[in-house]
Design a protein around this motif. Structure first.
Motif, PDB file in Angstrom:
ATOM      1  N   GLY A  17     -19.248 -28.425  67.802  1.00  0.00           N
ATOM      2  CA  GLY A  17     -20.216 -28.486  68.884  1.00  0.00           C
ATOM      3  C   GLY A  17     -21.193 -29.627  68.682  1.00  0.00           C
ATOM      4  N   VAL A  18     -22.109 -29.791  69.631  1.00  0.00           N
ATOM      5  CA  VAL A  18     -23.038 -30.927  69.596  1.00  0.00           C
ATOM      6  C   VAL A  18     -23.867 -30.937  68.318  1.00  0.00           C
ATOM      7  CG1 VAL A  18     -25.060 -31.955  70.695  1.00  0.00           C
ATOM      8  CG2 VAL A  18     -23.142 -31.186  72.098  1.00  0.00           C
ATOM      9  N   ASP A  19     -24.459 -29.813  67.950  1.00  0.00           N
ATOM     10  CA  ASP A  19     -25.318 -29.780  66.765  1.00  0.00           C
ATOM     11  C   ASP A  19     -24.539 -30.076  65.491  1.00  0.00           C
ATOM     12  OD1 ASP A  19     -27.517 -29.213  68.332  1.00  0.00           O
ATOM     13  OD2 ASP A  19     -27.402 -27.049  68.012  1.00  0.00           O
ATOM     14  N   ALA A  20     -23.338 -29.488  65.373  1.00  0.00           N
ATOM     15  CA  ALA A  20     -22.518 -29.739  64.182  1.00  0.00           C
ATOM     16  C   ALA A  20     -22.050 -31.192  64.132  1.00  0.00           C
ATOM     17  CB  ALA A  20     -21.310 -28.799  64.181  1.00  0.00           C
ATOM     18  N   ALA A  21     -21.748 -31.752  65.293  1.00  0.00           N
ATOM     19  CA  ALA A  21     -21.324 -33.151  65.343  1.00  0.00           C
ATOM     20  C   ALA A  21     -22.455 -34.074  64.912  1.00  0.00           C
ATOM     21  CB  ALA A  21     -20.857 -33.499  66.749  1.00  0.00           C
ATOM     22  N   ILE A  22     -23.659 -33.802  65.379  1.00  0.00           N
ATOM     23  CA  ILE A  22     -24.807 -34.616  64.995  1.00  0.00           C
ATOM     24  C   ILE A  22     -25.047 -34.526  63.490  1.00  0.00           C
ATOM     25  CG2 ILE A  22     -27.322 -34.843  65.217  1.00  0.00           C
ATOM     26  CD1 ILE A  22     -26.968 -34.013  68.175  1.00  0.00           C
ATOM     27  N   THR A 109     -13.401 -39.397  68.466  1.00  0.00           N
ATOM     28  CA  THR A 109     -14.162 -40.610  68.794  1.00  0.00           C
ATOM     29  C   THR A 109     -15.264 -40.322  69.803  1.00  0.00           C
ATOM     30  OG1 THR A 109     -12.256 -42.026  68.335  1.00  0.00           O
ATOM     31  CG2 THR A 109     -14.008 -42.961  69.698  1.00  0.00           C
ATOM     32  N   THR A 110     -14.935 -39.576  70.838  1.00  0.00           N
ATOM     33  CA  THR A 110     -15.933 -39.236  71.857  1.00  0.00           C
ATOM     34  C   THR A 110     -17.102 -38.470  71.238  1.00  0.00           C
ATOM     35  OG1 THR A 110     -14.293 -39.167  73.628  1.00  0.00           O
ATOM     36  CG2 THR A 110     -16.351 -37.971  73.995  1.00  0.00           C
ATOM     37  N   ILE A 111     -16.779 -37.455  70.449  1.00  0.00           N
ATOM     38  CA  ILE A 111     -17.817 -36.593  69.883  1.00  0.00           C
ATOM     39  C   ILE A 111     -18.659 -37.344  68.862  1.00  0.00           C
ATOM     40  CG2 ILE A 111     -18.209 -34.540  68.465  1.00  0.00           C
ATOM     41  CD1 ILE A 111     -15.713 -33.310  69.801  1.00  0.00           C
ATOM     42  N   ARG A 112     -17.994 -38.059  67.954  1.00  0.00           N
ATOM     43  CA  ARG A 112     -18.755 -38.701  66.873  1.00  0.00           C
ATOM     44  C   ARG A 112     -19.569 -39.872  67.387  1.00  0.00           C
ATOM     45  NH1 ARG A 112     -17.106 -44.257  66.676  1.00  0.00           N
ATOM     46  NH2 ARG A 112     -15.281 -44.584  65.332  1.00  0.00           N
ATOM     47  N   THR A 113     -19.098 -40.573  68.429  1.00  0.00           N
ATOM     48  CA  THR A 113     -19.842 -41.716  68.946  1.00  0.00           C
ATOM     49  C   THR A 113     -21.154 -41.268  69.582  1.00  0.00           C
ATOM     50  OG1 THR A 113     -17.788 -42.944  69.343  1.00  0.00           O
ATOM     51  CG2 THR A 113     -19.759 -43.695  70.511  1.00  0.00           C
ATOM     52  N   GLN A 140     -17.979 -41.129  77.769  1.00  0.00           N
ATOM     53  CA  GLN A 140     -19.058 -41.413  76.829  1.00  0.00           C
ATOM     54  C   GLN A 140     -20.431 -41.279  77.467  1.00  0.00           C
ATOM     55  OE1 GLN A 140     -19.478 -41.672  73.763  1.00  0.00           O
ATOM     56  NE2 GLN A 140     -17.388 -41.818  72.990  1.00  0.00           N
ATOM     57  N   GLY A 141     -20.576 -41.706  78.707  1.00  0.00           N
ATOM     58  CA  GLY A 141     -21.871 -41.553  79.371  1.00  0.00           C
ATOM     59  C   GLY A 141     -22.295 -40.103  79.433  1.00  0.00           C
ATOM     60  N   VAL A 142     -21.376 -39.239  79.834  1.00  0.00           N
ATOM     61  CA  VAL A 142     -21.658 -37.805  79.922  1.00  0.00           C
ATOM     62  C   VAL A 142     -21.950 -37.229  78.540  1.00  0.00           C
ATOM     63  CG1 VAL A 142     -20.625 -35.566  80.473  1.00  0.00           C
ATOM     64  CG2 VAL A 142     -20.356 -37.490  82.061  1.00  0.00           C
ATOM     65  N   ALA A 143     -21.136 -37.604  77.543  1.00  0.00           N
ATOM     66  CA  ALA A 143     -21.333 -37.095  76.183  1.00  0.00           C
ATOM     67  C   ALA A 143     -22.676 -37.525  75.621  1.00  0.00           C
ATOM     68  CB  ALA A 143     -20.199 -37.576  75.277  1.00  0.00           C
ATOM     69  N   HIS A 144     -23.130 -38.711  75.974  1.00  0.00           N
ATOM     70  CA  HIS A 144     -24.417 -39.184  75.475  1.00  0.00           C
ATOM     71  C   HIS A 144     -25.588 -38.392  76.040  1.00  0.00           C
ATOM     72  CE1 HIS A 144     -22.513 -42.446  73.382  1.00  0.00           C
ATOM     73  NE2 HIS A 144     -23.702 -42.886  72.975  1.00  0.00           N
ATOM     74  N   VAL A 145     -25.491 -37.978  77.274  1.00  0.00           N
ATOM     75  CA  VAL A 145     -26.561 -37.142  77.826  1.00  0.00           C
ATOM     76  C   VAL A 145     -26.641 -35.836  77.044  1.00  0.00           C
ATOM     77  CG1 VAL A 145     -27.412 -35.910  79.852  1.00  0.00           C
ATOM     78  CG2 VAL A 145     -26.366 -38.169  80.120  1.00  0.00           C
ATOM     79  N   ARG A 146     -25.499 -35.218  76.808  1.00  0.00           N
ATOM     80  CA  ARG A 146     -25.482 -33.950  76.061  1.00  0.00           C
ATOM     81  C   ARG A 146     -26.075 -34.131  74.664  1.00  0.00           C
ATOM     82  NH1 ARG A 146     -19.661 -33.512  77.690  1.00  0.00           N
ATOM     83  NH2 ARG A 146     -19.572 -32.194  79.557  1.00  0.00           N
ATOM     84  N   ALA A 147     -25.637 -35.176  73.965  1.00  0.00           N
ATOM     85  CA  ALA A 147     -26.059 -35.359  72.579  1.00  0.00           C
ATOM     86  C   ALA A 147     -27.539 -35.722  72.470  1.00  0.00           C
ATOM     87  CB  ALA A 147     -25.199 -36.435  71.912  1.00  0.00           C
ATOM     88  N   ASP A 301     -15.680 -41.246  61.508  1.00  0.00           N
ATOM     89  CA  ASP A 301     -14.466 -40.453  61.707  1.00  0.00           C
ATOM     90  C   ASP A 301     -14.208 -39.546  60.512  1.00  0.00           C
ATOM     91  OD1 ASP A 301     -13.705 -41.819  64.224  1.00  0.00           O
ATOM     92  OD2 ASP A 301     -13.461 -43.542  62.900  1.00  0.00           O
ATOM     93  N   ALA A 302     -14.440 -40.086  59.315  1.00  0.00           N
ATOM     94  CA  ALA A 302     -14.223 -39.281  58.117  1.00  0.00           C
ATOM     95  C   ALA A 302     -15.143 -38.064  58.099  1.00  0.00           C
ATOM     96  CB  ALA A 302     -14.440 -40.140  56.873  1.00  0.00           C
ATOM     97  N   ALA A 303     -16.417 -38.285  58.425  1.00  0.00           N
ATOM     98  CA  ALA A 303     -17.373 -37.173  58.418  1.00  0.00           C
ATOM     99  C   ALA A 303     -17.035 -36.148  59.486  1.00  0.00           C
ATOM    100  CB  ALA A 303     -18.788 -37.705  58.624  1.00  0.00           C
ATOM    101  N   ALA A 304     -16.675 -36.622  60.681  1.00  0.00           N
ATOM    102  CA  ALA A 304     -16.342 -35.688  61.766  1.00  0.00           C
ATOM    103  C   ALA A 304     -15.054 -34.935  61.455  1.00  0.00           C
ATOM    104  CB  ALA A 304     -16.207 -36.456  63.077  1.00  0.00           C
TER     105      ALA A 304
END
Length: 314
Positions: A17-22, A109-113, A140-147, A301-304
């Motif tokens: 999820g977003v928090d875990a990805a961050i 890639t989408t999540i980690r970026t 990516q635009g949508v994912a950035h708003v969420r993150a 990528d390695a961390a995600a």
């Protein structure tokens, strides 16, 4: 030998999820800043029509095995109704080197970026920022708003892209999902003016913003300038910036269009990991313009990937 586990996009989204990805990206850049990660140069394989394949090898830490992402970027895929990014990530056992997992590279890639951009916002943007502008209404635009909404108390988001249909749909869906006021604007300037954070999620070869549009103390995040000819911002943004921060100095100097173009000396560039571990100052004053350029590096990528593997084990 046990076959490696495959994680598709749905599984990755459910586990990370977003928090875990961050948090995974904080771990990535802290390892880079502390110089405990092993990060060889990424390999570029150009193709016809602007297509590009890239290989990102990395080892995040001694207790996590080597990871390599092989991914393609094909801008012409939109004509066929296909995503522009495809790829796979392979993770190896830290002791035996046996493959333990294969992951959908586009999903990671989408999540980690977007998560890495949120980390950059969290350490570089002024803490009281409530307005975000996003140029680009794709994945990516949508994912950035969420993150970014996860690290700043946003009240208003303005989003612009060339397609009225796409930007209107993105604004409507994000408003419903996040409970924020998300507005689709007719032009880039209307989106950007007054925003304390500007996220550029395009692959433009020409600058998409101008310095005079930017509010005092603005933080600009650029993720689409990952090749020398892609330049979402011009010198008018880079040169007056109070801090220019990159994900990886060596990579940015050879691949990030705005950094390649600007007459900056290597010591003028800060790495995000250095800011996180305290060896670089990041933002120096609330009124400063801060520019962050992400090319994307293998440590992300390695961390995600290892976050997905570890969390799936319960």
């Amino acid at each position: 030998m046990t076959a490696p586990r495959f994680f598709d996009a749905d599984e990755i989204g459910a586990v990370l999820g977003v928090d875990a990805a961050i948090e995974s990206q904080r771990r990535a850049f802290r390892a880079l800043g502390a110089k405990t990660a092993v990060l060889p140069a990424k390999t570029h394989v150009p193709g016809p029509g602007g297509a590009l394949a890239l290989a990102y090898p990395c080892r995040l830490s001694p207790d996590t095995g080597p990871v390599c992402k092989f991914i393609s970027f094909n801008p012409g895929n939109t004509e066929y109704g296909l995503p522009s990014i495809h790829g796979l990530i392979v993770a190896l056992d830290p002791e035996t080197g046996a493959p333990v997992a294969v992951l959908d590279g586009a999903a990671v890639t989408t999540i980690r970026t977007s998560a890495a951009s949120a980390v950059a916002v969290d350490v570089l943007a002024n803490p009281d920022v409530t307005e975000l502008a996003v140029l680009g209404s794709g994945v990516q635009g949508v994912a950035h708003v969420r993150a970014i909404a996860a690290v700043r108390p946003l009240e208003t988001v303005r989003i612009h892209s060339p397609s009225e249909e796409h930007r209107t749909r993105a604004a409507r869906e994000l408003s419903q999902e996040l409970g924020l006021r998300v507005i689709a604007t007719d032009d880039a300037e209307s989106a950007v003016r007054g925003a304390g954070i500007v996220a550029l999620c395009t692959v433009s070869t020409e600058p998409v913003i101008r310095r005079e549009w930017l509010a005092t103390g603005c933080t600009v995040i650029s993720i689409g300038s990952f090749e020398p000819h892609r330049r979402e911002v011009g010198r008018d943004v880079v040169e007056p910036a109070g801090a220019v921060v990159v994900d990886h100095r060596e990579t940015a100097l050879s691949h990030a269009g705005p950094i390649v173009d600007a007459p900056l000396a290597e010591p003028e560039l800060q790495e995000l990991g250095e800011v996180l571990v305290g060896s670089a100052p990041g933002r120096r004053a609330p009124e400063d313009l801060v520019y962050y350029n992400s090319t994307g590096v293998g440590v992300q990528d390695a961390a995600a990937a290892w976050a997905v593997i570890e969390r799936s084990r319960g």
